[in-house]
Write an enzyme that holds these catalytic residues in place. Sequence first.
Site, PDB file in Angstrom:
ATOM      1  N   MET A 118      -2.603 -12.218  -1.139  1.00 38.10           N
ATOM      2  CA  MET A 118      -1.318 -12.818  -0.788  1.00 38.10           C
ATOM      3  C   MET A 118      -0.867 -12.336   0.583  1.00 38.10           C
ATOM      4  SD  MET A 118       0.912 -13.534  -4.177  1.00 38.10           S
ATOM      5  CE  MET A 118       1.682 -11.922  -4.303  1.00 38.10           C
ATOM      6  N   ALA A 158      -0.136  -9.696   3.801  1.00 35.97           N
ATOM      7  CA  ALA A 158       0.403  -8.346   4.004  1.00 35.97           C
ATOM      8  C   ALA A 158      -0.723  -7.332   3.828  1.00 35.97           C
ATOM      9  CB  ALA A 158       1.566  -8.063   3.059  1.00 35.97           C
ATOM     10  N   LEU A 159      -1.826  -7.574   4.518  1.00 33.00           N
ATOM     11  CA  LEU A 159      -3.056  -6.827   4.293  1.00 33.00           C
ATOM     12  C   LEU A 159      -2.933  -5.371   4.740  1.00 33.00           C
ATOM     13  CD1 LEU A 159      -5.726  -9.445   5.441  1.00 33.00           C
ATOM     14  CD2 LEU A 159      -4.635  -9.184   3.200  1.00 33.00           C
ATOM     15  N   HIS A 160      -3.587  -4.509   3.968  1.00 30.49           N
ATOM     16  CA  HIS A 160      -3.649  -3.086   4.296  1.00 30.49           C
ATOM     17  C   HIS A 160      -5.082  -2.607   4.056  1.00 30.49           C
ATOM     18  CE1 HIS A 160      -3.537  -2.571  -0.043  1.00 30.49           C
ATOM     19  NE2 HIS A 160      -2.331  -3.124  -0.103  1.00 30.49           N
ATOM     20  N   SER A 192      -0.303  -0.267  -1.378  1.00 33.04           N
ATOM     21  CA  SER A 192       0.330  -1.483  -1.869  1.00 33.04           C
ATOM     22  C   SER A 192       1.133  -2.115  -0.751  1.00 33.04           C
ATOM     23  CB  SER A 192       1.267  -1.157  -3.045  1.00 33.04           C
ATOM     24  OG  SER A 192       2.072  -2.275  -3.384  1.00 33.04           O
ATOM     25  N   GLN A 216      -4.323  -7.373 -13.995  1.00 32.51           N
ATOM     26  CA  GLN A 216      -4.772  -8.598 -13.333  1.00 32.51           C
ATOM     27  C   GLN A 216      -6.289  -8.697 -13.363  1.00 32.51           C
ATOM     28  OE1 GLN A 216      -3.286 -10.299  -9.374  1.00 32.51           O
ATOM     29  NE2 GLN A 216      -5.066  -9.140  -8.726  1.00 32.51           N
ATOM     30  N   ASP A 274      -4.491  -3.291  -9.375  1.00 30.29           N
ATOM     31  CA  ASP A 274      -3.862  -4.271 -10.265  1.00 30.29           C
ATOM     32  C   ASP A 274      -4.756  -4.423 -11.500  1.00 30.29           C
ATOM     33  OD1 ASP A 274      -1.543  -5.191  -8.579  1.00 30.29           O
ATOM     34  OD2 ASP A 274      -3.199  -5.606  -7.216  1.00 30.29           O
ATOM     35  N   GLY A 279      -9.059  -5.818  -6.717  1.00 27.30           N
ATOM     36  CA  GLY A 279      -8.825  -4.379  -6.673  1.00 27.30           C
ATOM     37  C   GLY A 279      -8.428  -3.829  -8.034  1.00 27.30           C
ATOM     38  N   HIS A 317      -7.012  -3.895   1.007  1.00 27.75           N
ATOM     39  CA  HIS A 317      -7.596  -5.228   1.125  1.00 27.75           C
ATOM     40  C   HIS A 317      -8.886  -5.198   1.949  1.00 27.75           C
ATOM     41  CE1 HIS A 317      -3.239  -6.319   0.481  1.00 27.75           C
ATOM     42  NE2 HIS A 317      -3.820  -7.080  -0.416  1.00 27.75           N
TER      43      HIS A 317
END
Length: 290
Positions: A39, A41-43, A195, A163, A160, A157, A46
């Site tokens: 979604m 907002a990569l860090h 996150s 999920q 989560d 990942g 990711h």
Amino acid sequence: MSTTEILGTIGELHDRLGQARDRAALTGGDNRVVLVPTMGALHAGHLALVRRAHALGGIVVVSIFVNPLQFGAGEDLDRYPRTLAADLAALEAENISFVFAPDAREMYPSGASDTRVTAGAVGSLYEGAARPGHFDGMLTVVAKLLGIVTPDAAVFGQKDGQQAFLVQRMVTDLNVPTAIDVVDTVREPSGLALSSRNRYLDDAQHSAAQALFAGLTAAADAAYAGPAAALSAAQARIDAQSLVKLDYLVIVHPETFLAVPSDYRGPARMLVAARVGTTRLIDNVSISLG
């Protein structure tokens, strides 16, 4: 110079992905496609998924789509960070073949779809209890992305954890021919799970949030004495931080994601969710109950 292609429509993706598969097959390259759904907002977490995707196949697709179906009333859909330019910059060095960045109209041309994938009983527990409908929305968009991209594998990942469990169960139950690969949680040196929501924490909250992983670590150390001891050890560490308001703390069986009985012994996973200020954080670790 980056060779990543930014695609906004399903038709464009189908055309370019088909060409890339054909070109790789003709030249003896790896034409397996691996999807990394995000979604945005990569860090660094990711990017770890992206690097795992490269290990699994030759054509890597990263999707960036803030899915409205998985946000309920009063949740942070409007507040969720949208940082496409920064995300693309972060992916430039990762040798990504394609970034699929559709808008909501492209994914849901008639508005929110009446057809949904349901997460079942497990989808109403833990995160599902706090966010009703969240997992139905998540599974629906993942199913759509798997249908659009038709990847050989998709990477998620472990942070989560619920999920990842539900996605794996969905592809098994629906005979989706995509392998699901789950990458270990990426953490800060303090242990705090990376996150997109960590950016909302001020310095004091950020420090307090480290109690979540400290609690999980204490639980793993006490797990030899059974579920009650593990839960008690974790709660004591978390409750010591007044800025952390615990939502749930539970030990689940890895094959069912249901809470284990008090006499259970064997592999398990401990899940935690808490609010730190107005920010809701989750984490989980594997433990072995002795």
